[in-house]
Motif scaffolding. Structure first.
Motif, PDB file in Angstrom:
ATOM      1  N   VAL A   1      -2.820  20.804 -13.618  1.00 35.04           N
ATOM      2  CA  VAL A   1      -4.184  20.307 -13.805  1.00 35.04           C
ATOM      3  C   VAL A   1      -4.871  20.159 -12.456  1.00 35.04           C
ATOM      4  O   VAL A   1      -4.326  19.533 -11.543  1.00 35.04           O
ATOM      5  N   ILE A   2      -6.054  20.747 -12.352  1.00 29.08           N
ATOM      6  CA  ILE A   2      -6.893  20.566 -11.170  1.00 29.08           C
ATOM      7  C   ILE A   2      -8.125  19.790 -11.607  1.00 29.08           C
ATOM      8  O   ILE A   2      -8.894  20.264 -12.447  1.00 29.08           O
ATOM      9  N   THR A   3      -8.302  18.594 -11.073  1.00 35.16           N
ATOM     10  CA  THR A   3      -9.491  17.811 -11.396  1.00 35.16           C
ATOM     11  C   THR A   3     -10.549  18.006 -10.317  1.00 35.16           C
ATOM     12  O   THR A   3     -10.230  18.178  -9.142  1.00 35.16           O
ATOM     13  N   TYR A   4     -11.797  17.993 -10.749  1.00 35.03           N
ATOM     14  CA  TYR A   4     -12.892  18.085  -9.783  1.00 35.03           C
ATOM     15  C   TYR A   4     -14.096  17.339 -10.334  1.00 35.03           C
ATOM     16  O   TYR A   4     -14.126  16.906 -11.495  1.00 35.03           O
ATOM     17  N   CYS A   5     -15.103  17.165  -9.499  1.00 31.87           N
ATOM     18  CA  CYS A   5     -16.315  16.438  -9.911  1.00 31.87           C
ATOM     19  C   CYS A   5     -17.457  16.944  -9.042  1.00 31.87           C
ATOM     20  O   CYS A   5     -17.581  18.139  -8.816  1.00 31.87           O
ATOM     21  N   GLY A   6     -18.294  16.030  -8.554  1.00 37.09           N
ATOM     22  CA  GLY A   6     -19.384  16.437  -7.679  1.00 37.09           C
ATOM     23  C   GLY A   6     -18.964  16.552  -6.225  1.00 37.09           C
ATOM     24  O   GLY A   6     -19.328  17.484  -5.533  1.00 37.09           O
ATOM     25  N   GLY A   7     -18.152  15.557  -5.771  1.00 32.66           N
ATOM     26  CA  GLY A   7     -17.759  15.548  -4.370  1.00 32.66           C
ATOM     27  C   GLY A   7     -16.351  15.068  -4.111  1.00 32.66           C
ATOM     28  O   GLY A   7     -16.038  14.603  -3.015  1.00 32.66           O
ATOM     29  N   GLY A   8     -15.480  15.142  -5.120  1.00 30.68           N
ATOM     30  CA  GLY A   8     -14.081  14.766  -4.921  1.00 30.68           C
ATOM     31  C   GLY A   8     -13.795  13.287  -5.057  1.00 30.68           C
ATOM     32  O   GLY A   8     -12.743  12.816  -4.612  1.00 30.68           O
ATOM     33  N   ILE A   9     -14.691  12.531  -5.682  1.00 31.07           N
ATOM     34  CA  ILE A   9     -14.478  11.091  -5.854  1.00 31.07           C
ATOM     35  C   ILE A   9     -14.022  10.796  -7.287  1.00 31.07           C
ATOM     36  O   ILE A   9     -12.898  10.358  -7.523  1.00 31.07           O
ATOM     37  N   ALA A  10     -14.900  11.054  -8.267  1.00 34.12           N
ATOM     38  CA  ALA A  10     -14.554  10.810  -9.672  1.00 34.12           C
ATOM     39  C   ALA A  10     -13.308  11.585 -10.094  1.00 34.12           C
ATOM     40  O   ALA A  10     -12.543  11.143 -10.958  1.00 34.12           O
ATOM     41  N   ALA A  11     -13.090  12.738  -9.478  1.00 33.15           N
ATOM     42  CA  ALA A  11     -11.918  13.555  -9.815  1.00 33.15           C
ATOM     43  C   ALA A  11     -10.622  12.803  -9.587  1.00 33.15           C
ATOM     44  O   ALA A  11      -9.633  13.008 -10.303  1.00 33.15           O
ATOM     45  N   THR A  12     -10.605  11.909  -8.600  1.00 38.64           N
ATOM     46  CA  THR A  12      -9.377  11.166  -8.309  1.00 38.64           C
ATOM     47  C   THR A  12      -9.082  10.127  -9.387  1.00 38.64           C
ATOM     48  O   THR A  12      -7.930   9.752  -9.588  1.00 38.64           O
ATOM     49  N   TRP A  13     -10.112   9.658 -10.075  1.00 42.68           N
ATOM     50  CA  TRP A  13      -9.909   8.703 -11.175  1.00 42.68           C
ATOM     51  C   TRP A  13      -9.128   9.374 -12.299  1.00 42.68           C
ATOM     52  O   TRP A  13      -8.133   8.847 -12.791  1.00 42.68           O
ATOM     53  N   ASN A  14      -9.571  10.566 -12.699  1.00 47.93           N
ATOM     54  CA  ASN A  14      -8.841  11.312 -13.727  1.00 47.93           C
ATOM     55  C   ASN A  14      -7.445  11.689 -13.256  1.00 47.93           C
ATOM     56  O   ASN A  14      -6.481  11.642 -14.021  1.00 47.93           O
ATOM     57  N   ALA A  15      -7.328  12.068 -11.991  1.00 52.56           N
ATOM     58  CA  ALA A  15      -6.017  12.462 -11.463  1.00 52.56           C
ATOM     59  C   ALA A  15      -5.029  11.304 -11.517  1.00 52.56           C
ATOM     60  O   ALA A  15      -3.866  11.470 -11.924  1.00 52.56           O
ATOM     61  N   LEU A  16      -5.473  10.116 -11.126  1.00 49.88           N
ATOM     62  CA  LEU A  16      -4.578   8.960 -11.143  1.00 49.88           C
ATOM     63  C   LEU A  16      -4.240   8.524 -12.566  1.00 49.88           C
ATOM     64  O   LEU A  16      -3.117   8.094 -12.836  1.00 49.88           O
TER      65      LEU A  16
END
Length: 288
Positions: A242-257
């Motif tokens: 799974v590769i998560t992404y968002c607008g600038g790499g912030i919200a993506a870390t929420w899903n990743a964690l």
């Protein structure tokens, strides 16, 4: 030390405020979309006004980002990270670190979970520091419960940081381009449904990070509810990366964690996210 869960409650933290092995970090940053673009500013001033007792402030905007990047919150160099993290007193001299932020953000009329604590937590994991937890509900929940607050600036003694970088926790644009055509990789857009519909990387699915917390309590939904949300998209398939992404790499870390919390072993974050992707005029973008 007892087993440290990835997310801890306000009650859990309150019982351990006097633990000398504990480090508490306020990672608050502010981001406000507007007609003239996105406004971003440090949360240091609000940290000085009130924070959880003994907490230090981690400035993701100025200290824990690459100052030479055009993308805003690109991860810093190893040298820069070590300088800043050791000054905060996080490293070999303490046993565990709890990270929080303001605990909510406003999107339209919705009060939602914030994701700056998860960004800092993911950076610590990337740099080789495992003993981290995020305060569920953040400072907002802490305040609502009438728990103690401090003001001013606090510090811990400087510490040596010897963790080894895990380069595989972030990926760049080239790997994402390959993932678009790889059935064994799932691209997860972590933004709102509206933002996803306005433009996303081809083959992506949408799992909005804003949907994972209860607006009233500001705490995470139960694991059962979280699993349901991720399973619908196929994000808990152990055979998929799974590769998560968002607008600038912030919200993506929420899903990743949260995926990590639910037991997925192969999750990475696209650090440049849509900010980098859309800067390439040749990069394909899908809309709904």
């Amino acid at each position: 030390m007892e087993h440290l869960p990835l997310f801890v409650s306000t009650e859990w933290l309150a019982e351990r405020l006097d633990d000398s092995d504990l480090r508490i970090v306020d990672a608050t940053t502010y981001l406000q979309p507007g007609a003239d673009g996105v406004k971003v500013w440090s949360g240091e001033e609000t940290y000085k006004e009130n924070h959880i007792p003994s907490a230090v402030y981690a400035d993701l905007l100025h200290d824990f980002s690459d100052p030479d990047s055009d993308l805003g919150f690109t991860k810093p160099s190893r040298e820069r990270f070590l300088e800043k993290i050791e000054n905060l007193g996080i490293g070999d001299d303490n046993t565990y670190t709890v990270i929080y932020d303001q605990g909510y953000a406003v999107v339209g009329s919705d009060v939602i979970a914030s994701d700056w604590a998860s960004r800092f937590a993911w950076q610590l994991l990337y740099e080789g520091y495992d003993h981290i937890a995020i305060l569920d509900g953040g400072l907002a929940k802490w305040k609502e419960e009438g728990r103690p607050l401090s003001s001013g600036i606090e510090t811990y003694p400087n510490s040596e940081f010897s963790g080894e970088r895990r380069s595989d926790l972030f990926v760049g644009k080239e790997e994402v381009e390959k993932a678009v055509h790889d059935d064994d990789v799932l691209l997860v857009n972590s933004l709102s449904e509206q933002e996803f519909n306005n433009g996303h990387i081809p083959s992506s699915c949408n799992i909005p990070f804003i949907n994972h917390s209860d607006q009233e309590s500001k705490a995470l939904h139960s694991d059962e509810q979280l699993k349901e949300a991720f399973e619908k998209a196929g994000a808990l398939d152990p055979g998929k990366k799974v590769i998560t992404y968002c607008g600038g790499g912030i919200a993506a870390t929420w899903n990743a964690l949260l995926l990590k919390k639910l037991g997925h072993k192969n999750v990475v974050v696209y650090d440049g996210s849509m900010a980098e992707w859309t800067s390439d005029p040749n990069a394909e973008i899908e809309k709904k």
